[in-house]
Design a protein around this motif. Sequence first.
Motif, short mmCIF file in Angstrom:
data_model
loop_
_atom_site.label_atom_id
_atom_site.label_comp_id
_atom_site.label_asym_id
_atom_site.label_seq_id
_atom_site.Cartn_x
_atom_site.Cartn_y
_atom_site.Cartn_z
N LYS A 1 50.56 28.84 50.01
CA LYS A 1 50.20 29.05 48.59
C LYS A 1 49.31 30.29 48.43
N ASN A 2 49.29 30.82 47.20
CA ASN A 2 48.33 31.87 46.84
C ASN A 2 47.03 31.20 46.47
N ILE A 3 45.92 31.83 46.85
CA ILE A 3 44.62 31.19 46.60
C ILE A 3 43.71 32.13 45.82
N LEU A 4 43.17 31.60 44.74
CA LEU A 4 42.16 32.32 43.95
C LEU A 4 40.84 31.62 44.20
N ILE A 5 39.88 32.36 44.80
CA ILE A 5 38.56 31.79 45.10
C ILE A 5 37.58 32.32 44.06
N ILE A 6 36.85 31.40 43.41
CA ILE A 6 35.89 31.82 42.38
C ILE A 6 34.53 31.26 42.74
N ALA B 1 42.22 37.92 37.57
CA ALA B 1 42.84 36.85 38.37
C ALA B 1 44.34 36.78 38.12
N PRO B 2 45.10 36.38 39.13
CA PRO B 2 46.54 36.20 38.93
C PRO B 2 46.81 35.00 38.02
N HIS B 3 47.96 35.03 37.36
CA HIS B 3 48.34 33.89 36.51
C HIS B 3 48.64 32.67 37.36
N GLY B 4 48.44 31.50 36.78
CA GLY B 4 48.72 30.26 37.50
C GLY B 4 50.22 29.99 37.54
N ASP B 5 50.68 29.48 38.67
CA ASP B 5 52.07 29.01 38.77
C ASP B 5 52.11 27.92 39.84
N ALA B 6 53.31 27.43 40.14
CA ALA B 6 53.43 26.30 41.07
C ALA B 6 52.87 26.62 42.46
N ASP B 7 52.81 27.92 42.80
CA ASP B 7 52.37 28.31 44.15
C ASP B 7 50.96 28.87 44.19
N ARG C 1 39.79 45.62 53.27
CA ARG C 1 41.04 45.05 53.80
C ARG C 1 42.13 45.05 52.73
N ASP C 2 43.38 45.12 53.18
CA ASP C 2 44.45 45.07 52.18
C ASP C 2 45.12 43.69 52.12
N ASP C 3 44.57 42.70 52.85
CA ASP C 3 45.15 41.35 52.78
C ASP C 3 44.26 40.38 52.01
N ILE C 4 43.31 40.95 51.23
CA ILE C 4 42.47 40.13 50.34
C ILE C 4 42.01 41.03 49.19
N ASN C 5 42.08 40.52 47.96
CA ASN C 5 41.64 41.32 46.80
C ASN C 5 40.28 40.81 46.35
N MET C 6 39.28 41.66 46.49
CA MET C 6 37.91 41.26 46.12
C MET C 6 37.57 41.77 44.72
N HIS C 7 37.01 40.90 43.89
CA HIS C 7 36.56 41.29 42.55
C HIS C 7 35.10 40.86 42.45
N ILE C 8 34.22 41.73 42.91
CA ILE C 8 32.79 41.40 42.93
C ILE C 8 32.19 41.83 41.60
N THR C 9 31.28 41.00 41.10
CA THR C 9 30.70 41.34 39.79
C THR C 9 29.22 40.94 39.73
N VAL C 10 28.48 41.61 38.87
CA VAL C 10 27.09 41.22 38.60
C VAL C 10 26.91 41.10 37.09
N ASP C 11 25.92 40.28 36.70
CA ASP C 11 25.68 40.11 35.26
C ASP C 11 25.24 41.43 34.63
N ILE D 1 45.48 36.30 48.54
CA ILE D 1 44.12 35.77 48.37
C ILE D 1 43.35 36.70 47.43
N ASN D 2 42.87 36.13 46.34
CA ASN D 2 42.01 36.86 45.40
C ASN D 2 40.66 36.18 45.35
N VAL D 3 39.60 36.98 45.30
CA VAL D 3 38.25 36.42 45.25
C VAL D 3 37.50 37.03 44.07
N VAL D 4 36.96 36.17 43.20
CA VAL D 4 36.03 36.64 42.17
C VAL D 4 34.68 36.04 42.52
N TYR D 5 33.70 36.90 42.79
CA TYR D 5 32.37 36.41 43.18
C TYR D 5 31.32 37.16 42.36
N GLY D 6 30.45 36.41 41.71
CA GLY D 6 29.44 37.03 40.87
C GLY D 6 28.03 36.55 41.17
#
Length: 280
Positions: A112-117, A201-207, A169-179, A145-150
């Motif tokens: 599966k694709n994983i979005l980590i928040i 973030a990617p759209h939700g689907d069955a995978d 790395r090109d096998d993980i997409n990092m989206h780092i953020t600060v307030d 793998i997508n990561v949103v971390y704030g």
Amino acid sequence: MNPYLPFPVRIDEINIATEDKSLKTFKFIFLNKDDETKFAYQAGQFAELSIPGKGEIPIGIASSPVEKGFVTFTVNRAGLVTTHLHKMKVGDIMGIRGPLGNCYPWEMLEGKNILIIGGGFAFTTLRSSIIYLLHPDNRSKFGDINVVYGARSPGMLLYREELSEWEKRDDINMHITVDGTDDPDWKYNIGFVPTIVEQKAPHGDADTFAIICGPPIMIKFTQPVLEKLGYDHDHIIMSLENRMKCGIGMCGRCNIGKELVCKDGPVFTLNQINQTPREY
Ligand SMILES: Cc1cc2nc3c(=O)[nH]c(=O)nc-3n(C[C@H](O)[C@H](O)[C@H](O)COP(=O)(O)OP(=O)(O)OC[C@H]3O[C@@H](n4cnc5c(N)ncnc54)[C@H](O)[C@@H]3O)c2cc1C
Ligand code: FES
């Protein structure tokens, strides 16, 4: 084996994790080598850190099962026990009881694709998860793998060296953020986690599954964004941090409805949480 007896450990390293010094990362070594084997854990689980004469606290395991020879925890100085822990020194002996609770559902997530928040210092078990997912034995078992971390500010982000390694790395997409920040060199996002999830973030689907761990306010405002992006409630996986005592399902301190967060959780799908009284 008495489930209330902690394994004796020695503090091997202490690192200040944030610029305001409110968080420290403790690296522990088991005094008895066999205890490390007994403490076999998975990413998402927690343990009770036990300081004789002071008390016990539930803390998410920040190291990853693929890292051997030690176990780490990142601890915010909140009150009695955590303040005492922050005063301890390398070489001091204390206890660890666990591993406790369930983990993120790794077998089900394979393929599966994983979005980590993650938000704030709740990123600890997500760090454990990312190290696990990126390990050469595991990376090919999972999809994108997508990561949103704030965090509040750049200096409050945990694991900054690892974040910048993952960025490259090109096998993980990092989206780092600060307030917010007045740092002219800040090159990542500015905005609250739910906003960045909506934008990146990617759209939700069955995978695709989302794993979310953070303060209740972040979870509250991220949930509708995930729904808007098309994530089903059984594709949204959350880790809860209720107050606890025993950590093993005996005292009833941590319940939400009939669920005991320490034993049935701390990891639940939003679907499961929807069936409990609205405390979250
Ligand atoms: C499964 C789980 C995983 C956790 N992982 C981490 C982690 O990785 N790092 C980390 O720093 N902390 C984590 N926590 C929170 C941590 O357990 C508490 O901060 C700690 O128990 C406070 O202990 P204390 O004796 O220092 O504070 P106390 O003297 O007991 O309390 C100080 C203040 O903190 C509040 N507080 C205590 N426990 C909690 C809680 N569970 N949630 C919200 N507020 C609380 C109290 O109401 C009080 O205002 C986790 C909690 C759970 C249940
Ligand atoms: S902390 Fe005792 S039952 Fe959960």
